[in-house]
Scaffold this active site. Structure first.
Site, PDB file in Angstrom:
ATOM      1  N   HIS A 116       0.899  -0.954   0.478  1.00 27.46           N
ATOM      2  CA  HIS A 116       0.084  -0.028  -0.589  1.00 27.46           C
ATOM      3  C   HIS A 116       0.567   1.416  -0.105  1.00 27.46           C
ATOM      4  O   HIS A 116       2.314   0.760   0.176  1.00 27.46           O
ATOM      5  CB  HIS A 116      -0.966  -0.343   1.487  1.00 27.46           C
ATOM      6  CG  HIS A 116      -0.441   0.524   2.760  1.00 27.46           C
ATOM      7  ND1 HIS A 116       0.408  -0.917   3.023  1.00 27.46           N
ATOM      8  CD2 HIS A 116      -0.189   0.588   3.598  1.00 27.46           C
ATOM      9  CE1 HIS A 116       0.381  -0.320   4.196  1.00 27.46           C
ATOM     10  NE2 HIS A 116       0.328   0.645   4.444  1.00 27.46           N
TER      11      HIS A 116
ATOM     12  N   HIS B 133       1.364   4.052   1.730  1.00 28.95           N
ATOM     13  CA  HIS B 133       1.997   4.541   3.326  1.00 28.95           C
ATOM     14  C   HIS B 133       3.230   4.858   2.568  1.00 28.95           C
ATOM     15  O   HIS B 133       4.074   3.779   2.785  1.00 28.95           O
ATOM     16  CB  HIS B 133       1.678   4.183   4.083  1.00 28.95           C
ATOM     17  CG  HIS B 133       0.035   4.145   4.709  1.00 28.95           C
ATOM     18  ND1 HIS B 133      -0.228   3.247   5.234  1.00 28.95           N
ATOM     19  CD2 HIS B 133      -0.368   5.197   4.072  1.00 28.95           C
ATOM     20  CE1 HIS B 133      -2.171   4.296   5.725  1.00 28.95           C
ATOM     21  NE2 HIS B 133      -1.445   5.207   4.620  1.00 28.95           N
TER      22      HIS B 133
ATOM     23  N   ASP C  92       5.937   5.174   4.514  1.00 22.73           N
ATOM     24  CA  ASP C  92       6.901   4.133   5.161  1.00 22.73           C
ATOM     25  C   ASP C  92       7.489   2.691   4.628  1.00 22.73           C
ATOM     26  O   ASP C  92       7.232   1.735   5.463  1.00 22.73           O
ATOM     27  CB  ASP C  92       6.422   3.901   7.351  1.00 22.73           C
ATOM     28  CG  ASP C  92       4.821   2.798   7.614  1.00 22.73           C
ATOM     29  OD1 ASP C  92       4.423   3.550   6.580  1.00 22.73           O
ATOM     30  OD2 ASP C  92       4.463   2.174   8.604  1.00 22.73           O
ATOM     31  N   HIS C  93       6.177   2.343   3.956  1.00 23.36           N
ATOM     32  CA  HIS C  93       6.243   1.053   3.022  1.00 23.36           C
ATOM     33  C   HIS C  93       6.487   1.080   1.312  1.00 23.36           C
ATOM     34  O   HIS C  93       7.087   0.435   1.217  1.00 23.36           O
ATOM     35  CB  HIS C  93       4.731   0.270   2.870  1.00 23.36           C
ATOM     36  CG  HIS C  93       4.313  -0.105   3.815  1.00 23.36           C
ATOM     37  ND1 HIS C  93       4.311  -1.057   4.402  1.00 23.36           N
ATOM     38  CD2 HIS C  93       3.521   0.717   5.118  1.00 23.36           C
ATOM     39  CE1 HIS C  93       3.783  -1.099   5.481  1.00 23.36           C
ATOM     40  NE2 HIS C  93       3.002  -0.439   6.302  1.00 23.36           N
TER      41      HIS C  93
ATOM     42  N   HIS D 247      -7.555  -0.579   5.635  1.00 19.60           N
ATOM     43  CA  HIS D 247      -6.432   0.519   6.101  1.00 19.60           C
ATOM     44  C   HIS D 247      -6.489   1.672   5.017  1.00 19.60           C
ATOM     45  O   HIS D 247      -6.407   2.403   5.756  1.00 19.60           O
ATOM     46  CB  HIS D 247      -5.172  -0.352   6.507  1.00 19.60           C
ATOM     47  CG  HIS D 247      -3.964   0.297   6.340  1.00 19.60           C
ATOM     48  ND1 HIS D 247      -4.105   1.515   7.829  1.00 19.60           N
ATOM     49  CD2 HIS D 247      -2.967   0.494   6.061  1.00 19.60           C
ATOM     50  CE1 HIS D 247      -2.723   1.710   7.859  1.00 19.60           C
ATOM     51  NE2 HIS D 247      -2.372   1.293   6.781  1.00 19.60           N
TER      52      HIS D 247
ATOM     53  N   ASP E 195      -0.620  -4.022   5.895  1.00 16.58           N
ATOM     54  CA  ASP E 195      -0.974  -3.308   7.511  1.00 16.58           C
ATOM     55  C   ASP E 195      -2.507  -3.797   7.417  1.00 16.58           C
ATOM     56  O   ASP E 195      -3.469  -3.258   8.042  1.00 16.58           O
ATOM     57  CB  ASP E 195      -1.208  -1.917   7.647  1.00 16.58           C
ATOM     58  CG  ASP E 195       0.280  -1.141   8.030  1.00 16.58           C
ATOM     59  OD1 ASP E 195       1.142  -2.345   7.912  1.00 16.58           O
ATOM     60  OD2 ASP E 195       0.694  -0.087   7.436  1.00 16.58           O
TER      61      ASP E 195
ATOM     62  N   HIS F  17       4.330  -5.206  10.752  1.00 17.36           N
ATOM     63  CA  HIS F  17       4.787  -4.300  11.597  1.00 17.36           C
ATOM     64  C   HIS F  17       4.384  -5.307  12.858  1.00 17.36           C
ATOM     65  O   HIS F  17       3.883  -5.934  13.206  1.00 17.36           O
ATOM     66  CB  HIS F  17       3.627  -2.736  12.334  1.00 17.36           C
ATOM     67  CG  HIS F  17       3.263  -1.451  11.026  1.00 17.36           C
ATOM     68  ND1 HIS F  17       4.756  -0.960  11.975  1.00 17.36           N
ATOM     69  CD2 HIS F  17       2.954  -1.284  10.476  1.00 17.36           C
ATOM     70  CE1 HIS F  17       3.971   0.645  10.433  1.00 17.36           C
ATOM     71  NE2 HIS F  17       3.524  -0.182  10.101  1.00 17.36           N
TER      72      HIS F  17
END
Ligand SMILES: [Zn+2]
Length: 256
Positions: free
Chosen positions: A56, A58, A60-61, A115, A134, A172
């Site tokens: 996805h 975001h 942090d990915h 999400h 996530d 995570h």
């Protein structure tokens, strides 16, 4: 079995993972929270990177992708076609039911909105391994940032329907905190209590609590157990629609 997975910590609590096919020497990374740990993991094993599987959009990915692409110019970057506008560097956009081939390995794409609107998971069916980003965490699930709770519930049920022995890799390391909430819903679930003890031991030794399995989560994760009478009773919704029970649990976790 030619597939091996190497999971490693990125940023604070993100996981990156390398998927390696020993038959062809092909290696993919699943999500790219940052390039440094991916490059270090590759160097440690003498592997070269050919593919990235994005779950996805975001940051942090995905934020490690440009640097990886600079190092490996032929990198194939797969990710949700429907979210191409927010993941600008996709070279191979994918849809529900597509197969992502990593050498001789094959991952089926499963759309798991909730999400984020266009979140996807990758299921290596033959190897009984899934990367769920996530959407699902051990003893928890992602926040529903972009859809109603019911949409996330449907996505979780898709993952829950995979074979019980399927190993689940999540985005995570949230298991310990998730356990603290999970016991507020099912304080008397012995499998949950045993998992929380196991997680405490693992974390004390600074070891990951992941991967988990579908069967383990079905037995202990309250977000997958909205059909259980004990869970429904715990939130005062005995006999209610499981999607509504899930929504109540998710809303409680948001406030927890
Ligand atoms: Zn996310």
């Amino acid at each position: 079995m030619t597939m091996s997975v190497h999971q490693f910590l990125c940023l604070t609590d993100n996981y990156g993972a390398l998927v390696h096919d020993s038959t062809t020497g092909t290696t993919a990374c699943v999500d790219a929270p940052e390039a440094g740990p991916v490059l270090a993991a590759l160097a440690e094993r003498g592997w070269s990177l050919s593919d990235v599987l994005i779950t996805h959009h975001h940051a942090d990915h995905i934020q490690g992708v440009p640097e990886l692409k600079a190092k490996f110019p032929n990198l194939k970057v797969r990710g949700p076609a429907k979210d191409a506008a927010r993941i600008p560097f996709l070279t191979h956009p994918v849809h529900e039911g597509d197969t992502a081939r990593i050498g001789s390995l094959a991952a089926k794409v499963i759309e798991t909105p909730g999400h984020t609107l266009w979140h996807i998971a990758y299921h290596f069916e033959e190897d009984e391994i899934a990367f769920c980003g996530d959407t699902l965490f051990s003893l928890g699930c992602g926040r529903a940032f972009e859809t109603p709770y019911a949409v996330l519930w449907s996505s979780l049920m898709k993952l829950a329907a995979l074979p019980g022995e399927t190993q689940l890799y999540c985005g995570h390391e949230y298991t310990e905190a998730n356990g603290r909430f999970a016991v507020t819903i099912e304080p008397d679930n012995p499998i949950l209590k045993a998992r929380i003890e196991e997680v405490a031991r693992l974390r004390a030794a600074r070891r990951p609590t992941l991967p988990t399995t579908v069967a383990a989560e079905l037995a202990a994760n309250p977000f997958l157990r909205a059909e259980e009478p004990a869970v429904q009773a715990a939130v005062g919704m005995l006999g209610a629609d499981p999607a509504a029970v899930f929504a109540e649990i998710r809303a409680r976790k948001d406030r927890f």
